[in-house]
Enzyme design. Structure first.
Site, PDB file in Angstrom:
ATOM      1  N   LYS A  80     -18.421 146.548 137.951  1.00 19.03           N
ATOM      2  CA  LYS A  80     -17.033 145.997 138.191  1.00 19.03           C
ATOM      3  C   LYS A  80     -16.165 146.742 138.579  1.00 19.03           C
ATOM      4  CE  LYS A  80     -13.484 144.009 134.951  1.00 19.03           C
ATOM      5  NZ  LYS A  80     -13.149 144.071 133.230  1.00 19.03           N
ATOM      6  N   SER A 155     -11.345 139.484 132.288  1.00 20.28           N
ATOM      7  CA  SER A 155     -11.129 139.796 133.696  1.00 20.28           C
ATOM      8  C   SER A 155     -12.429 140.145 134.462  1.00 20.28           C
ATOM      9  CB  SER A 155     -10.332 141.188 133.622  1.00 20.28           C
ATOM     10  OG  SER A 155     -11.186 142.350 132.987  1.00 20.28           O
ATOM     11  N   SER A 179     -12.913 141.260 127.851  1.00 21.53           N
ATOM     12  CA  SER A 179     -13.402 140.964 129.461  1.00 21.53           C
ATOM     13  C   SER A 179     -14.807 141.097 129.533  1.00 21.53           C
ATOM     14  CB  SER A 179     -12.333 142.129 130.221  1.00 21.53           C
ATOM     15  OG  SER A 179     -10.862 141.364 130.121  1.00 21.53           O
TER      16      SER A 179
END
Lengths: 500, 497
Positions: A80, A155, A179
């Site tokens: 990420k 997210s 997330s």
């Protein structure tokens, strides 16, 4: 060869170990897959092909030389973009970090590199991890591999979509209010938020320091355990890192057994607001676990009703302070004022005005207000009190049961744009995942099946702090039972993507 | 511009109340929250890590040594040491502040409620109550280029983050009341005493001139000691003992002028100007500065164990004032001599010199005489001359043994400073050892007496002081390498006196 991308990380690791495939072949296959499907999915913000292939070649050489290697050596991974990677661009999904190439690695990245996992690239995300749909990325949304008109969660939608679209067998996510778990749920993957402090936060671009936690996003419970053990454990650079060693996670995932375990169904996390299809898959899964010998108990955690409110005060408060360093002075983008004098203050203001998106600005304003003199006690202070109550609810619940369970997210993946203009509706999507972050306890989401709309739903298991092994113990059993029903991993049922 | 009121008049009319905040930079090897070296005067931005630059993702971790130093300071100030305390974030935007918040302690300091007994010039002891001592990190340093060197009108500014993250302890007093006319002296003596404590504890080099110790001086006036506190001003970053005293004096005179004219003192920060010994207005400081403090979520609380605190307490060095009294008695120095030694920061080297076998009087003579003069001429610290206590002890030994006289010893010392080696090496190298061969000396004496029969006649006539006229030429003949008292003895002997 192309089907190495369909394997789990554990299967890949076995094949690599036996010499059936090389890491270069595996890495190249995933890079090819990314090239083919990512134009449609947009899971990646940056693909680091050269670095990944170099690592793969190095691992292959070391394996050929008979060096002892980590179990996951040679298995590629996506990271990420909120995790700092040396020499690989890192933006946290924000324009304010456009073009920033960090001079250092996050601790978890150091561990990935040391273990020889080729880093395929950096995955898309809501800007600074603020959002539940990846639509707040400054670089455009990621699309759900199950239905490209739908969100992949957020997210960490990029990490989840990369795993679900077979672009990467493993991914790293971060979970501040859900997330990792919510994107895993809506993409049919497995996601784990470890106990707070279980994985070093050093090198994670902070949203809310007391809530953020990095963890695995994978296609199986065992894969998550393998990755979790690799990235977890004490780090002296992170003051909040747990000093004790991790429990045996891989062993728990391999030897799962729920006979005699008490599973608590949280009444506050299974009532109104949950789609009937999501609820039905949850109940089916519970029945399977009961058949396997688990005792199902209803548990009440009354303070959970205030979790969302407390979260949306604490998180923006910390974020307003954490994001203060993005000012155009030392790194990242710098914007000069359109007109008038160029002073430090005006450069900071112009940089932040141009560099931050609307959701980030909204949360900074909220947090600044909540911390300001005269309001601190009413907002931040009260929210911390609620947090303590939630921690007590968990403690009381874990006196009675071994783990708590709930649907991960109230709904399946919603349509792109559906909640973009309604922040409150977006926030509500995290209602089931947020309590774990406020209390620092670990949680896993694994697929519970397809809801009535044909999209994946998630099953969440929460354990006491530092007892992450329980997630794997229960999760692996449920996964095995469900896969027996489905005839294989749920992701195998995902639509074949159009290849560009 | 208000008229200044004469200091004595001002004090007769108003009661001054002080409040002093002292920042000390701790002399740890690394910074407060990361492994970057804590070193002074390095290349700009060379002593930094992602943490001290505030890069995205970087996290702090507390330097245990800094906590130890803070506890030592707290104990030396007779404070309570917190069993549990936290860091907080003080949020404000400034380019020298890498994270745009300072990690500091706010409502939970590591040390609180203590006192310090401060000895004034005449030996009177004044007790200053300490409110708290807390830990925090320093900021970087801005340099404004172009214009006058101040931020206004500068062309651009440079930032050096070497100092960012250097550990600080801030010591805050309760309002210091009852000092009356001695307020300026109390302020100076307090900061001075703190400086001595920092050095004695070994927690900081505590060099005022390098900004290791910085004092902010708050001052307010009120009608009389019973009245409520007046509005205060805060004179920032006063960095010499003399300036502290002068800043207080000036503020007393200035505020008295404002009040006497019927005005109100403005609550503000003020800058002190060395050249004019005056202060000028800085920025208005209202209580409304909103730093949005909240507990630092990246750091776990600091909870020093009681065992550790007691260990540190047991190992505390002797308080500076006790040590001074003890050494003065041991060395037999007068009050004036001792004060001079202390004021010149020579206690330490003299103690070591005496420990190396030198007589206290000789140690004082060399350190506060020749060495202090040389240091002043070269504009360096006396300890930076390259002369150590062992050198001075050796030099004094050579004088005692009759191998050097004072004049020769000074030349030897010059050689030591020039890096020619230890005193005995310099003496040998420069050929400075006194002549002990009586034959050569006797010959020189005889020659001089023969050259100046009139002087010899005077001596024989009873004018013994005339011997001096002969000593000079003999010394010259001996190239200084003779013992003057021995020459005198020889002349008198030969003159039949």
């Amino acid at each position: 060869m192309s089907d190495v991308t369909r394997l789990s990380a554990a299967e890949l690791a076995e094949q690599l170990g036996r010499g059936d495939v090389t890491s270069v072949e595996v890495t190249q296959a995933h890079l090819d897959r990314i090239a083919a499907v990512d134009p449609a999915i947009h899971a990646f913000l940056h693909v680091s092909s050269d670095e990944a292939l170099a690592t793969a070649a190095d691992v292959d050489a070391r394996r050929a030389a008979g060096e002892p290697l980590h179990a996951l050596a040679g298995v590629p991974i996506a990271v990420k973009d909120v995790v700092v990677t040396k020499d690989i661009p890192t933006t946290a999904g924000s324009k304010i970090l456009d073009g920033w190439i960090p001079p250092y690695d996050a601790t978890l990245v150091t561990r990935l590199r040391q273990a020889g996992l080729p880093i395929l690239g950096k995955t898309n995300m809501d800007e600074f991890a603020m959002g539940s749909s990846t639509e707040h990325s400054a670089y455009g949304p990621t699309r759900n591999p199950w239905d490209e008109t739908r969100i992949p969660g957020g997210s960490g939608g990029g990490s989840a979509a990369a795993v679900a679209a077979f672009e990467a067998p493993l991914a790293i996510g971060t979970d501040t209010g859900g997330s990792i778990r919510q994107p895993a749920a809506v993409t049919g993957s497995v996601g784990v938020k470890p106990t707070y402090g279980g994985v070093s936060r050093y090198g994670l671009i902070a949203m809310a320091s007391s809530l953020d936690q990095a963890g695995p996003v994978t296609r199986s419970v065992l894969d998550s355990a393998l990755l979790h053990e690799l990235i977890g454990g004490h780090d002296p650079r992170d003051s909040t890192s747990i000093p004790e060693s991790l429990p045996e996670l891989v062993a728990a995932a391999r030897g799962g057994d729920v006979a005699g375990m008490r599973l608590g169904v949280v009444s506050q996390l299974s009532g109104d607001g949950y789609e009937p299809g999501v609820k039905a898959r949850f109940d089916d899964a519970l029945a399977l676990l009961a058949d396997a010998g688990a005792e199902i108990v209803e548990v009440s955690c009354p303070s959970f009703d205030y979790a969302l409110d407390a979260y949306y005060l604490i998180m923006p408060s910390e974020a307003s302070s954490n994001l203060a360093r993005f000012d155009g002075m030392r790194f990242g983008a710098r914007t000069l004022p359109d007109e008038g004098p160029v002073t430090a203050e005006r450069v900071m203001a112009a940089t932040r005005g141009a560099g931050f998106g609307p959701e980030v600005k909204r949360r900074i304003m909220l947090g600044t207000y909540a911390l300001s003199a005269g309001y601190y006690d009413a907002y931040y202070g009260s929210a911390q009190k609620v947090r303590t109550l939630i921690q007590r609810d968990f403690a009381a619940a874990f006196d009675k049961v071994d783990v708590l369970v709930s649907p991960t997210s109230p709904t399946t993946a919603f349509e792109l744009g559906a909640k973009l203009d309604d922040p409150m509706a977006m926030y509500l999507n995290d209602v089931a995942t947020i309590p774990a972050n406020l209390a620092g306890v670990p949680g896993i989401s694994l697929p519970s099946g397809l809801s009535s709309d044909g999209l994946p739903a998630g099953f969440q298991i929460l354990g006491p702090a530092k007892a992450d092994d329980r997630l794997y113990r229960v999760g692996s059993v449920l996964e095995r039972l469900l896969e027996q029903q489905w005839g294989g991993p749920l992701l195998a049922q995902a639509p074949t993507l159009e290849v560009a | 511009m208000t008229d200044l009121v004469d200091y004595d008049e001002a004090i007769a009319e108003f009661d001054p109340v002080l409040g002093i905040e002292v920042h000390v930079e701790l002399g740890t090897a690394t910074k407060m929250f990361d492994g970057a070296p804590n070193s002074f005067a390095a290349e700009p931005n060379s002593q930094v890590t992602p943490v001290s630059l505030g890069l995205p993702g970087a996290l702090p971790a507390v330097n245990r040594r800094a906590v130890e130093y803070a506890i030592k300071i707290g104990l030396a100030l007779n404070c309570e040491i917190a069993e549990y305390c936290r860091f907080a974030r003080k949020n404000y935007f400034y380019p020298d502040n890498p994270k745009n918040f300072q990690t500091s302690q706010y409502d939970e300091p590591i040390a609180y409620e203590g006192h310090l007994d401060v000895e004034l010039d005449d030996g009177e002891v004044f007790r200053v109550k300490i409110e708290r001592a807390h830990m925090e990190e320093d900021a970087g340093k801005n340099t404004h280029v172009g214009g006058s060197g101040r931020i206004q009108g500068a062309d651009h500014s440079l930032v050096d983050y070497n100092r960012a993250g250097v550990p600080l302890v801030e010591i805050v007093t309760h309002p210091i009341e009852g000092a009356g006319s001695r307020a300026p002296e109390v302020a100076r003596a307090y900061v001075r005493t703190l400086r001595d404590i920092f050095r004695t504890l070994g927690v900081s080099e505590a060099r005022m001139e390098q900004g290791n110790v910085r004092a902010d001086v708050n001052l307010s006036l009120r009608a009389d000691p019973g009245a409520p506190l007046g509005t205060r001003t805060e004179t920032k970053n006063v960095n010499s003992f003399r300036s502290i005293e002068r800043a207080v004096r000036y503020e007393v005179s200035r505020q008295a002028g404002v009040l006497r004219a019927g005005g109100a003192v403005t609550q503000e920060t003020r800058h002190f100007h060395e050249d004019t010994a005056s202060t000028s207005s800085g920025r208005p400081k209202s209580d409304a500065d909103d730093y949005r403090y909240f507990p630092e979520p990246d750091l776990v609380p600091v909870a020093p164990s009681r065992e550790w605190v007691e260990e540190l307490r047991a190992a505390l060095p002797e308080p500076a004032s006790d040590r001074r009294k003890r050494l003065q008695a041991e060395w037999g120095y007068s009050d004036l001599e001792m004060r001079d030694v202390v004021n010149a920061d020579l206690l330490e080297p003299i103690e070591q010199t005496v420990a190396a076998g030198c007589a206290p009087a000789a140690a004082r003579k060399w350190w506060s005489g020749e060495l202090a003069r040389t240091a002043k001429a070269k504009d360096v610290e006396v300890t930076e001359l390259g002369v150590g206590p062992a050198h001075i002890a050796e030099l004094a030994g050579l004088v005692d043994a009759g191998k050097l006289n004072d004049a020769l010893a000074r030349q030897v010392l010059e050689g030591v400073i020039a890096g020619e080696g230890a005193p005995s090496e310099v003496m040998a190298g420069r050929g400075l050892e006194m002549v002990s061969d009586d034959g050569a000396l006797t010959a020189a004496v005889d020659k001089a007496m023969a050259d100046q029969p009139d002087v010899v006649a005077k001596i024989q006539g009873g004018k013994v002081q005339a011997v001096g006229a002969l000593i000079g030429p003999i010394m010259k003949e001996m190239r200084g390498k003779a013992d003057a008292s021995k020459i005198r003895e020889l002349i008198l002997e030969r003159a039949g006196q």
